[in-house]
Scaffold this active site. Structure first.
Site, PDB file in Angstrom:
ATOM      1  N   GLY A  51       0.832  -1.200   0.000  1.00  0.00           N
ATOM      2  CA  GLY A  51       0.000   0.000   0.000  1.00  0.00           C
ATOM      3  C   GLY A  51       0.862   1.243   0.000  1.00  0.00           C
ATOM      4  O   GLY A  51       2.057   1.179   0.300  1.00  0.00           O
ATOM      5  N   CYS A  78       5.348  -6.013   1.702  1.00  0.00           N
ATOM      6  CA  CYS A  78       5.680  -4.587   1.769  1.00  0.00           C
ATOM      7  C   CYS A  78       4.934  -3.910   2.938  1.00  0.00           C
ATOM      8  O   CYS A  78       5.220  -4.197   4.091  1.00  0.00           O
ATOM      9  CB  CYS A  78       5.396  -3.910   0.434  1.00  0.00           C
ATOM     10  SG  CYS A  78       6.278  -2.344   0.211  1.00  0.00           S
ATOM     11  N   TYR A  79       3.941  -3.041   2.666  1.00  0.00           N
ATOM     12  CA  TYR A  79       3.195  -2.421   3.758  1.00  0.00           C
ATOM     13  C   TYR A  79       2.549  -3.486   4.643  1.00  0.00           C
ATOM     14  O   TYR A  79       2.457  -3.321   5.866  1.00  0.00           O
ATOM     15  CB  TYR A  79       2.121  -1.478   3.214  1.00  0.00           C
ATOM     16  CG  TYR A  79       1.272  -0.847   4.296  1.00  0.00           C
ATOM     17  CD1 TYR A  79       1.670   0.330   4.926  1.00  0.00           C
ATOM     18  CD2 TYR A  79       0.082  -1.448   4.725  1.00  0.00           C
ATOM     19  CE1 TYR A  79       0.907   0.895   5.938  1.00  0.00           C
ATOM     20  CE2 TYR A  79      -0.688  -0.896   5.735  1.00  0.00           C
ATOM     21  CZ  TYR A  79      -0.269   0.282   6.342  1.00  0.00           C
ATOM     22  OH  TYR A  79      -1.023   0.836   7.356  1.00  0.00           O
ATOM     23  N   HIS A 165       8.010  -7.396  -3.850  1.00  0.00           N
ATOM     24  CA  HIS A 165       6.695  -7.794  -4.379  1.00  0.00           C
ATOM     25  C   HIS A 165       6.810  -9.100  -5.172  1.00  0.00           C
ATOM     26  O   HIS A 165       7.192  -9.083  -6.349  1.00  0.00           O
ATOM     27  CB  HIS A 165       6.124  -6.683  -5.265  1.00  0.00           C
ATOM     28  CG  HIS A 165       5.685  -5.483  -4.493  1.00  0.00           C
ATOM     29  ND1 HIS A 165       4.412  -5.334  -4.005  1.00  0.00           N
ATOM     30  CD2 HIS A 165       6.368  -4.377  -4.108  1.00  0.00           C
ATOM     31  CE1 HIS A 165       4.315  -4.188  -3.348  1.00  0.00           C
ATOM     32  NE2 HIS A 165       5.482  -3.584  -3.394  1.00  0.00           N
ATOM     33  N   GLU A 167       4.467 -10.834  -6.361  1.00  0.00           N
ATOM     34  CA  GLU A 167       3.366 -10.978  -7.320  1.00  0.00           C
ATOM     35  C   GLU A 167       3.673 -10.399  -8.692  1.00  0.00           C
ATOM     36  O   GLU A 167       2.975 -10.702  -9.665  1.00  0.00           O
ATOM     37  CB  GLU A 167       2.088 -10.336  -6.759  1.00  0.00           C
ATOM     38  CG  GLU A 167       2.079  -8.825  -6.672  1.00  0.00           C
ATOM     39  CD  GLU A 167       2.679  -8.263  -5.389  1.00  0.00           C
ATOM     40  OE1 GLU A 167       2.360  -7.108  -5.041  1.00  0.00           O
ATOM     41  OE2 GLU A 167       3.483  -8.973  -4.738  1.00  0.00           O
ATOM     42  N   GLY A 220     -24.619  -8.746 -25.313  1.00  0.00           N
ATOM     43  CA  GLY A 220     -23.957  -9.523 -26.356  1.00  0.00           C
ATOM     44  C   GLY A 220     -22.482  -9.699 -26.087  1.00  0.00           C
ATOM     45  O   GLY A 220     -21.793 -10.437 -26.793  1.00  0.00           O
ATOM     46  N   ASP A 223     -19.354 -11.022 -20.815  1.00  0.00           N
ATOM     47  CA  ASP A 223     -19.801 -11.000 -19.416  1.00  0.00           C
ATOM     48  C   ASP A 223     -21.300 -11.282 -19.298  1.00  0.00           C
ATOM     49  O   ASP A 223     -21.731 -12.145 -18.528  1.00  0.00           O
ATOM     50  CB  ASP A 223     -19.484  -9.646 -18.772  1.00  0.00           C
ATOM     51  CG  ASP A 223     -18.018  -9.295 -18.850  1.00  0.00           C
ATOM     52  OD1 ASP A 223     -17.198 -10.214 -18.995  1.00  0.00           O
ATOM     53  OD2 ASP A 223     -17.680  -8.105 -18.776  1.00  0.00           O
ATOM     54  N   LYS A 365     -11.753 -10.968 -15.870  1.00  0.00           N
ATOM     55  CA  LYS A 365     -12.176 -11.100 -17.268  1.00  0.00           C
ATOM     56  C   LYS A 365     -11.673 -12.393 -17.907  1.00  0.00           C
ATOM     57  O   LYS A 365     -12.420 -13.091 -18.583  1.00  0.00           O
ATOM     58  CB  LYS A 365     -11.668  -9.899 -18.069  1.00  0.00           C
ATOM     59  CG  LYS A 365     -12.233  -9.792 -19.481  1.00  0.00           C
ATOM     60  CD  LYS A 365     -13.620  -9.200 -19.451  1.00  0.00           C
ATOM     61  CE  LYS A 365     -14.140  -8.862 -20.819  1.00  0.00           C
ATOM     62  NZ  LYS A 365     -15.438  -8.179 -20.768  1.00  0.00           N
TER      63      LYS A 365
END
Length: 509
Positions: A51, A78-79, A165, A167, A220, A223, A365
């Protein structure tokens, strides 16, 4: 299951993606979540995100300290590591030297988080604070030249902290570290798949809705199509989808949707023709925001009028995705709360008095695409590129008229045909044409012309937060231009947009 506490990191969604890539389910929760709530979910582990705050600042975000009494492994990033240190009795201070970018990490132990990592590895740092004193029971497990406590661990309690990090792609063995935390430390099983998600979600919808009716606004896109398919499998004919043909769609879009969803999958769809209504409302309007507001209001009016014809409907289905939920509950409200006031989050008209069914609200997504593929949705729908809610109205720059829409529809049809034929369609995030509000001189045959200019936009991206213009082959661009100018009456010039996001946006309006 893993719970991720969002302290406002720009990478919180990336943490979730890394966990899910390991086929482990996770949820991102704000710092307001309580230890008791987490206890009821019985997760195998907790990850505390990074953060922008410093833990010693007055209003820095904090989560219930009771999470450290749950007997659950915790990884602080981290944070998140600073919060762990500060809460458990250690000390964090402003670093003598800030550390941003690549850093060589020396691991003191090759067990736990660093099992199979090696003594030296490349990590990615982004911090201006550092650990000045470890809490009781912790030891240093890795360092960099600049940061003595680059990683720490309390092996007995299974508490771990990393200053870097894991990730992000820049951390060479980051995925392996997350894998170690999930499986070696937390004891997770790789059992979360789209097949299991579909099965569980259909069952949940059936339990929630019962024999009541659900209304769904169908666009259409992938989603709304996947949402329709899930609800249809759960309640069959008690789902009614409403497709509003607003006259701002691509060429033959309504016909194609009818074929793919109504005919093949037997989903109950009502098609409402409202093109003239929308185009009339947009007459003499050029401002993009005004266009969006007009289209939004017209859609809600048309949708509501049609929905009221469906008696005894108690639920509204929506294709809300996880990023929309995350952005609406960010640790700080976040700039996204202003930039993206998403219509799927809290946008339901109060007078409709319908309860929401949002089966995709914990998916990203790419996961929705995988789910659609798993459920047998047509490839054209699964891999359909994002299309804006206001449709072609925001790709016709300036005033929107039927004539200008028809020109753009024909241009877009040629573009899509060539992009698909070239094999680039699934390599691109989006590819579309924009009709400009200016004209240029040209020569056709022996005559002078003064006709429209269209711009082609094609971008590559992973999540639309950033995007780069696509380096399409010159031969392909030449063929697209040649076909558009030859086949679409009213266009005599084609240009290619070579702007990246940021600073530009993907759409022009």
């Amino acid at each position: 299951m893993i719970v991720i506490i969002d302290f406002g990191s720009q990478f919180n969604q990336l943490i979730a993606r890394r966990v899910r890539e390991c086929r482990v389910y996770c949820q991102i929760e704000p710092p307001t979540v309580t230890a008791d709530q987490i206890r009821t979910w019985a997760p195998e582990g907790i990850i505390l995100s990074g953060g922008p705050s410093s833990i010693y600042e007055k209003d820095s975000p904090r989560v219930d300290a009771g999470i450290f009494d749950l007997g659950i492994p915790v990884l602080g990033i981290c944070y998140g590591m600073h919060f762990m240190v500060d809460t458990l009795g250690g000390k964090v201070k402003k670093a003598a030297k800030r550390e941003y970018g690549f850093a060589s990490l020396s691991a003191r132990q090759q067990t736990g988080l660093f099992s199979g990592i090696g003594k030296e590895t490349v990590t990615w740092m982004s911090h201006g604070d550092s650990i000045d004193g470890l809490p009781k029971g912790f030891s240093v497990s890795a360092s960099t030249a600049n940061t003595k406590v680059a990683a720490m661990a309390n092996i007995r309690k299974k508490f771990f902290g990393v200053q870097f990090h894991p990730e992000v792609e820049h951390t060479a063995k980051g995925r392996k570290m997350i894998h170690n935390f999930l499986f070696d430390i937390c004891g997770c099983k790789a059992s979360w798949t789209m097949k299991s998600f579909a099965r569980d979600t259909v069952s949940q919808i059936r339990d929630t809705v019962g024999d009541k009716k659900v209304i769904l606004g169908l666009s259409g896109g992938v989603d709304s199509s996947v949402t329709a398919l899930l609800i249809h499998q759960a309640i069959g004919k008690n789902l009614t989808c409403i497709f509003v043909d607003n006259g701002l769609l691509r060429k033959d879009e309504a016909v194609q949707l009818k074929e793919k969803l109504k005919s093949h999958l037997k989903i109950n769809i009502r098609f409402v023709k409202a093109a003239s209504r929308f185009v009339k409302a947009l007459s003499n309007v050029s401002d993009p925001e005004q266009k969006r507001k007009i289209i939004g209001k017209q859609f809600m009016d048309v949708f509501e009028a049609e929905a009221l014809k469906i008696k005894d409907a108690d639920f509204l289905g929506q294709g809300t995705l996880y990023p929309d939920i995350i952005e609406s509950q960010s640790a700080f409200g976040g700039p996204t709360a202003v930039i993206k006031s998403h219509h799927n989050v809290g946008g339901l008209p109060k007078k409709m008095k319908l309860k929401l069914v949002e089966p995709l609200k914990y998916l990203f997504k790419d996961e929705v695409r995988k789910l659609g593929k798993t459920m047998g949705l047509d490839d054209d729908l699964v891999w359909r590129q994002p299309f804006p809610g206001p449709g072609l109205a925001i790709r016709v720059i300036g005033e929107v008229t039927k004539k200008r829409l028809d020109v753009l529809r024909e241009v877009d049809s040629v573009l899509q045909e060539e992009i698909r034929a070239s094999g680039y369609y699934r390599k691109l995030w989006q590819s579309f044409a924009v009709l400009l509000p200016i004209k240029s001189v040209g020569i056709m045959g022996d005559g002078r012309t003064y006709e429209n200019i269209v711009a082609i936009r094609a971008v590559t991206s992973k999540d639309a937060m950033t995007a780069d213009w696509a380096k399409l082959p010159h031969r392909l661009l030449g063929k697209i231009s040649n076909r558009i100018i030859n086949e679409v009456r009213g266009v005599n010039r084609v240009v290619y947009d070579i702007s990246s996001k940021p600073p530009s946006t993907i759409e022009w309006e």
